[in-house]
Design a protein around this motif. Structure first.
Motif, mmCIF file in Angstrom:
data_model
loop_
_atom_site.group_PDB
_atom_site.id
_atom_site.type_symbol
_atom_site.label_atom_id
_atom_site.label_comp_id
_atom_site.label_asym_id
_atom_site.label_seq_id
_atom_site.Cartn_x
_atom_site.Cartn_y
_atom_site.Cartn_z
ATOM 1 N N VAL A 130 0.873 -1.172 0.000
ATOM 2 C CA VAL A 130 0.000 0.000 0.000
ATOM 3 C C VAL A 130 0.905 1.216 0.000
ATOM 4 N N ARG A 131 0.885 1.950 -1.091
ATOM 5 C CA ARG A 131 1.740 3.130 -1.144
ATOM 6 C C ARG A 131 0.934 4.360 -0.749
ATOM 7 N N VAL A 132 1.498 5.157 0.147
ATOM 8 C CA VAL A 132 0.809 6.375 0.583
ATOM 9 C C VAL A 132 1.808 7.527 0.554
ATOM 10 N N GLU A 133 1.348 8.633 0.000
ATOM 11 C CA GLU A 133 2.153 9.842 0.051
ATOM 12 C C GLU A 133 1.615 10.693 1.196
ATOM 13 N N VAL A 134 2.501 11.026 2.136
ATOM 14 C CA VAL A 134 2.094 11.817 3.299
ATOM 15 C C VAL A 134 2.634 13.241 3.118
ATOM 16 N N VAL A 135 1.756 14.223 3.229
ATOM 17 C CA VAL A 135 2.214 15.607 3.142
ATOM 18 C C VAL A 135 1.880 16.301 4.454
ATOM 19 N N ILE A 150 -6.870 7.953 -4.103
ATOM 20 C CA ILE A 150 -7.619 8.454 -2.950
ATOM 21 C C ILE A 150 -6.847 9.593 -2.292
ATOM 22 N N THR A 151 -7.583 10.595 -1.831
ATOM 23 C CA THR A 151 -6.975 11.659 -1.019
ATOM 24 C C THR A 151 -7.817 11.838 0.228
ATOM 25 N N THR A 152 -7.178 11.836 1.384
ATOM 26 C CA THR A 152 -7.922 12.074 2.609
ATOM 27 C C THR A 152 -7.036 12.842 3.581
ATOM 28 N N ALA A 153 -7.536 13.066 4.790
ATOM 29 C CA ALA A 153 -6.775 13.870 5.742
ATOM 30 C C ALA A 153 -6.864 13.294 7.147
ATOM 31 N N ASN A 154 -5.735 13.292 7.811
ATOM 32 C CA ASN A 154 -5.644 13.046 9.261
ATOM 33 C C ASN A 154 -6.019 11.647 9.744
ATOM 34 N N GLU A 155 -6.700 10.862 8.922
ATOM 35 C CA GLU A 155 -7.030 9.496 9.330
ATOM 36 C C GLU A 155 -6.518 8.554 8.246
ATOM 37 N N LEU A 156 -5.468 7.832 8.611
ATOM 38 C CA LEU A 156 -4.811 6.947 7.652
ATOM 39 C C LEU A 156 -5.395 5.549 7.790
ATOM 40 N N HIS A 157 -5.953 5.029 6.687
ATOM 41 C CA HIS A 157 -6.520 3.675 6.710
ATOM 42 C C HIS A 157 -5.567 2.733 5.989
ATOM 43 N N MET A 223 -3.161 12.624 14.576
ATOM 44 C CA MET A 223 -3.698 11.815 13.472
ATOM 45 C C MET A 223 -4.089 10.450 14.023
ATOM 46 N N ARG A 224 -4.792 9.687 13.210
ATOM 47 C CA ARG A 224 -5.200 8.346 13.648
ATOM 48 C C ARG A 224 -4.889 7.339 12.575
ATOM 49 N N LEU A 225 -4.447 6.194 13.017
ATOM 50 C CA LEU A 225 -4.190 5.097 12.094
ATOM 51 C C LEU A 225 -5.287 4.054 12.280
ATOM 52 N N HIS A 226 -6.000 3.768 11.194
ATOM 53 C CA HIS A 226 -7.019 2.716 11.237
ATOM 54 C C HIS A 226 -6.437 1.487 10.555
ATOM 55 N N VAL A 227 -6.073 0.486 11.343
ATOM 56 C CA VAL A 227 -5.616 -0.775 10.758
ATOM 57 C C VAL A 227 -6.840 -1.672 10.652
ATOM 58 N N ALA A 229 -9.226 -4.976 8.729
ATOM 59 C CA ALA A 229 -9.234 -6.235 7.996
ATOM 60 C C ALA A 229 -9.330 -5.885 6.513
ATOM 61 N N GLU A 230 -8.764 -6.769 5.663
ATOM 62 C CA GLU A 230 -8.692 -6.476 4.233
ATOM 63 C C GLU A 230 -10.045 -6.039 3.643
ATOM 64 N N GLU A 231 -11.125 -6.781 3.983
ATOM 65 C CA GLU A 231 -12.445 -6.440 3.401
ATOM 66 C C GLU A 231 -12.868 -5.043 3.829
ATOM 67 N N ASP A 232 -12.621 -4.711 5.102
ATOM 68 C CA ASP A 232 -13.024 -3.392 5.588
ATOM 69 C C ASP A 232 -12.248 -2.295 4.881
ATOM 70 N N PHE A 233 -10.963 -2.557 4.676
ATOM 71 C CA PHE A 233 -10.152 -1.565 3.981
ATOM 72 C C PHE A 233 -10.669 -1.370 2.563
ATOM 73 N N GLU A 234 -10.998 -2.483 1.906
ATOM 74 C CA GLU A 234 -11.476 -2.364 0.531
ATOM 75 C C GLU A 234 -12.801 -1.612 0.462
ATOM 76 N N ARG A 235 -13.651 -1.890 1.441
ATOM 77 C CA ARG A 235 -14.926 -1.171 1.471
ATOM 78 C C ARG A 235 -14.675 0.331 1.658
ATOM 79 N N TRP A 236 -13.761 0.642 2.565
ATOM 80 C CA TRP A 236 -13.439 2.048 2.801
ATOM 81 C C TRP A 236 -12.906 2.691 1.515
#
Ligand code: HEC
Ligand SMILES: [Cu+2]
Length: 345
Positions: A130-135, A150-157, A223-227, A229-236
């Protein structure tokens, strides 16, 4: 000797001190400690933790030996009436070799594992799933997933068990990305791209924060890290990929008035993007799915109608110095806009 104050006997004082010391140590062992790096939850965090533990025991050994020798010396060679002066040691070859060699050996036992750990966590990851660019921005975090769009803020899934490969940069000053339970700190330096990776191994939500002083509201750059399950991540991820969809509450008047204010008199679109609409500002966080976030303003407020309305009218009460402008809406207008934003799940 007497100055009129009652004197606490020496042994009572020692007892009181010991009780205080034990109480503070015991108090430090309770609690939840969501930001403790001593409870690691990823491959990289475990490497750092085991290095730390190794060094900790070497340091303890040094402490015990050195302080022990000091205490023995204080007691055995203290001044007593009539006793001769203790004899100083001078030019004792064996002692000199001993206290030169011992620290050198300890430093090797600390230095070699440190270098090995540094090399291991500093090389590029074996897999980059999973590649993420953090700014880093003053004072919020932008997360872009270049492969997913995808672009989002402050909550990393991120999905559990997958290697997350972060590229970190800054939009303004030096920040430092730190989720204590999953990875070490890594600076975000203007004009540079730094790398950090980790493979989280436990589902959950973990707090993190900026760890490098970056201005007035540095302490409010969480910030918050949401780890997940794979299905939940895909749904998100699927949800995030949709263009803005208002969960229209059958013509909720709050929402439609709020939408008009957001795109009109509120002036919000000069700084915020909502994909699929004319709002394309880039100074503030992407709000396409802001209603789906748990928190706003970099983890500082829970994402509720009241808090959103308060934030919209008093952004500087919440976060002194931040770049969002108070657009001069009335409290009622702010609630309308807040209702519109909450509808953007
Ligand atoms: C001058 C630019 C600017 C304008 C105009 C502006 N904002 Fe912001 N906004 C920002 C910045 C910058 C942040 C990030 C602040 C921070 O967290 O430090 C932000 C944050 C937010 C957030 C929190 C988002 C999150 O995920 O944490 C919301 C919600 C928001 N703005 C709504 C609005 C609304 C509604 C308006 C119009 C009334 C508005 N903004 C006008 C710059 C702006
Ligand atoms: Cu910062």
């Amino acid at each position: 000797m007497t100055d009129g104050r009652p004197r606490v006997p020496g042994h009572r004082r020692i007892l009181m001190f010991a009780a205080l010391a034990i109480a503070s140590v015991v108090a430090a062992c309770g609690g939840d400690f969501p930001q403790s790096s001593l409870r690691p939850l990823s491959d990289v965090a475990r490497e750092i933790d085991s290095l730390f533990r190794g060094i900790f025991w070497w340091a303890m050994a040094v402490l015990v030996v050195v302080e022990g020798a000091l205490i023995v010396a204080i007691i055995r060679f203290r001044e007593r009436p009539g006793a001769p002066k203790p004899r100083p040691v001078h030019g004792h070859t064996l002692l000199e070799i001993g206290w030169t060699l011992a620290p050198a050996i300890i430093l090797i036992f600390i230095g070699v594992p440190t270098m090995i750990t540094l090399w291991r966590i500093d090389r590029p990851p074996e897999r980059s799933e999973v590649r993420v660019e953090v700014v880093g921005h003053q004072w919020w975090w932008e997360f872009n997933y270049p492969d997913l769009g995808i672009t989002t803020a402050n909550e990393l899934h991120v999905p559990v068990g997958k290697t997350v490969d972060l590229r970190l940069r800054s939009a303004d000053v030096i920040h430092s990305f730190w989720f204590p339970r999953v990875a070490g700190k890594r600076d975000l330096v203007p004009g540079r791209v730094n790398q950090l990776w980790f493979t989280p191994d436990s589902v959950g939500v973990y707090p993190g924060q900026c760890a490098e002083f970056c201005g007035t509201s540095h302490a409010l750059m969480a910030m918050r890290l949401h780890v997940e399950a794979e299905e939940d991540f895909e749904r998100w991820a699927e949800q995030q990929l949709r263009e803005a969809v208002e969960i229209e509450e059958a013509g909720d008047p709050l929402v439609s008035v709020g939408r008009d204010l957001f795109f009109g008199a509120g002036g919000c679109i000069s700084c915020h993007q909502i994909r699929g609409t004319v709002a394309a500002g880039v100074l503030g966080p992407d709000l396409t799915h802001v209603g789906g976030r748990e928190t706003i303003a970099a983890g500082v407020l829970e994402n509720t109608l009241d808090n959103l309305a308060f934030w919209i009218n008093e952004p500087h009460e919440v976060k002194p110095g931040n770049l969002m402008l108070d657009m001069g809406l009335t409290d009622e207008q702010a609630r309308h806009v807040a209702a519109y934003l909450l509808s953007l799940e």
